[in-house]
Motif scaffolding. Structure first.
Motif, short mmCIF file in Angstrom:
data_model
loop_
_atom_site.label_atom_id
_atom_site.label_comp_id
_atom_site.label_asym_id
_atom_site.label_seq_id
_atom_site.Cartn_x
_atom_site.Cartn_y
_atom_site.Cartn_z
N THR A 57 0.85 -1.19 0.00
CA THR A 57 0.00 0.00 0.00
C THR A 57 0.88 1.23 0.00
OG1 THR A 57 -1.75 -1.17 1.19
CG2 THR A 57 -1.82 1.24 1.25
N ASP A 59 0.68 5.73 -0.56
CA ASP A 59 -0.10 6.95 -0.73
C ASP A 59 0.49 7.69 -1.92
OD1 ASP A 59 -1.38 9.41 -0.63
OD2 ASP A 59 -1.23 9.57 1.54
N SER A 61 0.06 10.50 -3.05
CA SER A 61 0.42 11.90 -2.82
C SER A 61 1.89 12.06 -2.42
CB SER A 61 -0.49 12.54 -1.77
OG SER A 61 -0.28 11.96 -0.50
N ASP A 86 -13.09 7.77 -10.25
CA ASP A 86 -12.68 8.55 -9.08
C ASP A 86 -12.45 7.61 -7.91
OD1 ASP A 86 -12.16 10.43 -7.15
OD2 ASP A 86 -14.23 11.12 -6.97
N LEU A 87 -11.18 7.36 -7.60
CA LEU A 87 -10.88 6.46 -6.48
C LEU A 87 -11.34 7.01 -5.15
CD1 LEU A 87 -7.32 5.03 -7.25
CD2 LEU A 87 -9.52 3.94 -7.53
N GLY A 88 -11.39 8.35 -5.04
CA GLY A 88 -11.81 8.96 -3.79
C GLY A 88 -10.74 8.93 -2.72
N THR A 89 -9.56 8.44 -3.05
CA THR A 89 -8.45 8.37 -2.11
C THR A 89 -7.15 8.42 -2.89
OG1 THR A 89 -7.43 7.08 -0.32
CG2 THR A 89 -8.40 5.84 -2.12
N THR A 90 -6.07 8.74 -2.19
CA THR A 90 -4.75 8.69 -2.83
C THR A 90 -3.98 7.46 -2.36
OG1 THR A 90 -3.78 10.09 -1.09
CG2 THR A 90 -4.56 11.19 -3.09
N GLU A 91 -4.58 6.67 -1.49
CA GLU A 91 -3.93 5.46 -1.00
C GLU A 91 -4.39 4.27 -1.83
OE1 GLU A 91 -4.38 3.33 3.11
OE2 GLU A 91 -3.01 5.04 3.32
N VAL A 92 -3.42 3.57 -2.42
CA VAL A 92 -3.74 2.42 -3.27
C VAL A 92 -2.97 1.20 -2.81
CG1 VAL A 92 -4.34 3.82 -5.27
CG2 VAL A 92 -2.01 2.98 -5.02
#
Length: 117
Positions: A57, A59, A61, A86-92
Motif C-alpha cells: 500500500t 499513498d 500523494s 474517481d478512487l476517492g483516495t490517494t492510498e492504493v
C-alpha cells in the motif's frame, strides 16, 4: 581521511516518506502540466516470499511533494479505458503480480487555488 561515497552523494528522489520495498514505480509520465500517468507494479508473485508477496500500500500523494492531488482515476494497463473514474483516495494497494495504472490530476503548490478534476 577517505570519504564513503554513500555519504557524499545523497540519492535524489521525489518520493516523500516510505515507499514499499516490494513495489516498483514503473511509469511516471507527465501527459500535460497537471496530469501524470502513473503505473505501479508489485515485484513478487503469490507465495514467492513470506514478506515480499504481501500486498503493498502506498499513498500516491507522496510522489507529488508540495502538490495538491485533485483526483485519481484508475485506468487499464494501456490507459485507454477508465476502470474507476474517481478512487476517492490517494492510498492504493497493489497485490502480488499485479500492475495498476492511474491518471493523477494535480494542481499547483499545496494551498493554491486550482481547477477541479
Amino acid at each position: 581521511s577517505p570519504v564513503d561515497a554513500r555519504e557524499a552523494v545523497k540519492p535524489l528522489s521525489g518520493i516523500q516518506g516510505k515507499f514499499p520495498d516490494n513495489l516498483s514505480l514503473m511509469t511516471f509520465h507527465a501527459l500535460d502540466s497537471s496530469t501524470v500517468l502513473l503505473r505501479l507494479a508489485h515485484m513478487f508473485q503469490a507465495g514467492e516470499s513470506a514478506v515480499g508477496s504481501k500486498p503493498a500500500t502506498v499513498d500516491i500523494s507522496t510522489l507529488f511533494p508540495g502538490r495538491k492531488i485533485e483526483g485519481v482515476q484508475e485506468v487499464s494497463l494501456s490507459s485507454n479505458r477508465v476502470l474507476n473514474p474517481d478512487l476517492g483516495t490517494t492510498e492504493v494497494t497493489v497485490s502480488a503480480m499485479q500492475i495498476r495504472t492511474f491518471l493523477v490530476k494535480h494542481g499547483g503548490a499545496q494551498g493554491a487555488a486550482t481547477a477541479a478534476y
